[in-house]
Design an enzyme around this catalytic site. Structure first.
Site, PDB file in Angstrom:
ATOM      1  N   ASN A   9     -14.016 -14.116  -3.829  1.00  0.00           N
ATOM      2  CA  ASN A   9     -15.171 -13.809  -4.671  1.00  0.00           C
ATOM      3  C   ASN A   9     -14.723 -13.890  -6.133  1.00  0.00           C
ATOM      4  OD1 ASN A   9     -17.452 -12.826  -5.920  1.00  0.00           O
ATOM      5  ND2 ASN A   9     -17.207 -10.719  -5.194  1.00  0.00           N
ATOM      6  N   LYS A  11     -16.500 -13.712  -8.712  1.00  0.00           N
ATOM      7  CA  LYS A  11     -17.336 -12.857  -9.553  1.00  0.00           C
ATOM      8  C   LYS A  11     -17.779 -13.614 -10.812  1.00  0.00           C
ATOM      9  CE  LYS A  11     -15.277  -8.775  -7.535  1.00  0.00           C
ATOM     10  NZ  LYS A  11     -14.836  -7.369  -7.727  1.00  0.00           N
ATOM     11  N   HIS A  95     -23.018  -6.808  -2.189  1.00  0.00           N
ATOM     12  CA  HIS A  95     -21.749  -6.392  -2.779  1.00  0.00           C
ATOM     13  C   HIS A  95     -21.946  -5.075  -3.533  1.00  0.00           C
ATOM     14  CE1 HIS A  95     -18.164  -6.433  -5.339  1.00  0.00           C
ATOM     15  NE2 HIS A  95     -17.650  -7.279  -4.450  1.00  0.00           N
ATOM     16  N   GLU A  97     -21.027  -4.088  -6.301  1.00  0.00           N
ATOM     17  CA  GLU A  97     -21.409  -4.248  -7.706  1.00  0.00           C
ATOM     18  C   GLU A  97     -22.904  -4.539  -7.834  1.00  0.00           C
ATOM     19  OE1 GLU A  97     -16.952  -5.887  -8.746  1.00  0.00           O
ATOM     20  OE2 GLU A  97     -18.636  -7.297  -8.722  1.00  0.00           O
ATOM     21  N   GLU A 167     -16.091  -2.639   2.165  1.00  0.00           N
ATOM     22  CA  GLU A 167     -15.559  -2.362   0.837  1.00  0.00           C
ATOM     23  C   GLU A 167     -15.456  -0.848   0.627  1.00  0.00           C
ATOM     24  OE1 GLU A 167     -17.192  -4.957  -2.579  1.00  0.00           O
ATOM     25  OE2 GLU A 167     -18.925  -4.346  -1.398  1.00  0.00           O
ATOM     26  N   GLY A 173     -10.197  -0.808  -7.991  1.00  0.00           N
ATOM     27  CA  GLY A 173     -10.060  -0.627  -9.434  1.00  0.00           C
ATOM     28  C   GLY A 173     -10.002   0.817  -9.889  1.00  0.00           C
ATOM     29  N   SER A 213      -9.423  -4.470  -2.293  1.00  0.00           N
ATOM     30  CA  SER A 213      -8.270  -4.861  -3.109  1.00  0.00           C
ATOM     31  C   SER A 213      -7.099  -5.371  -2.268  1.00  0.00           C
ATOM     32  CB  SER A 213      -7.801  -3.689  -3.992  1.00  0.00           C
ATOM     33  OG  SER A 213      -8.801  -3.333  -4.911  1.00  0.00           O
TER      34      SER A 213
END
Length: 253
Positions: A9, A11, A95, A97, A167, A173, A213
């Site tokens: 991905n 992004k 996702h 985000e 996820e 992060g 991650s």
């Protein structure tokens, strides 16, 4: 046996030249790998550029989202069927985000999923909990609800050819890390939910990717877990060597 899938991905990163160079490097470096499916998902504006670089033999092309309706008055959206013109085969949906920054609800994501399925795309459905939800012991309720949101819209037909990506939002992060055991626990839970929602055969065949991650340093341990069938890779997918190292770790399941 479930063939591992490693999806990158990208992004909102890179200019056109960067996307072409990255795609070219990945295409060359994965040519010798076997037993693993590989997909890269650049920003919409770079789909044509990346398609022109990829030969289609080693690396599939994916998109990062699609609209929750067919073509029409949806300014700024991209209909699922439009992606077919660029050789897109996969599409990331839900996702974290998108959920956090753009308020995408389970209902909207389910509609996007249905549109992707109708167009013949392979949806990569993202599910996962935030730190607050995890600390409140709501992880299983949140993740289970996100999956049911899609299956309920599809009215008992199951998830089709879709893939799920777990996820753990709290481990992306934040400086926190999810252990391989924590990842496997949630992947096993997801598979148990799928057994109830679409039957044992479909659930056993369904690929569940890890999206927390994954890097070359932890890919081997994560991919060795029985219910981890690949990865949805963020930052590491922007470095060809790192991404290919993860793909190599997934070879042969």
């Amino acid at each position: 046996m479930r063939t591992p899938l490693i999806a990158g991905n990208w992004k909102m990163n890179g200019r056109r030249g960067d996307a072409e160079a990255l795609a070219r490097a990945v295409e060359v470096k994965v040519a010798a790998l076997s037993g693993v499916e590989i997909c890269v998902c650049p920003p919409f504006v770079h789909l044509q550029a990346v398609q022109s670089v990829l030969g289609g033999e080693h690396v599939a092309l994916g998109a990062q989202n699609c609209a929750d309706a067919g073509p029409g008055a949806r300014t700024g959206e991209i209909a699922a069927e439009m992606l077919l013109d660029y050789g897109v085969s996969h599409v990331i949906l839900g996702h974290s985000e998108r959920r956090a920054h753009y308020g995408e609800t389970d209902e909207v994501i389910a509609a996007r999923y249905q549109e992707a399925q109708n167009a013949g795309l392979i949806p990569i459905l993202c599910v996962g909990e935030t730190l607050a939800e995890r600390e409140a012991d709501q992880t299983e309720a949140i993740v289970g609800g996100q999956i049911r949101g899609v299956t309920e819209r599809l009215e008992g037909t199951g998830l089709g050819n879709g893939v799920i990506a777990y996820e753990p939002v709290w481990a992306i992060g934040t400086g926190r890390t999810a252990t391989a055991d924590q990842a496997e626990h949630m992947h096993a839970f997801i598979r148990e939910q799928l057994v109830m929602l679409e039957g044992h055969a479909n659930a056993s065949a369904r690929r569940i990717l890890y999206g927390g991650s994954m890097k070359p340093a932890n890919a081997g341990e994560l991919l060795a877990q029985p219910d981890v069938d690949g990865g949805l890779i963020g930052g590491a997918s922007l470095d060809a060597d790192d991404f290919v190292a993860i793909c190599a770790a997934a070879q042969g399941g």
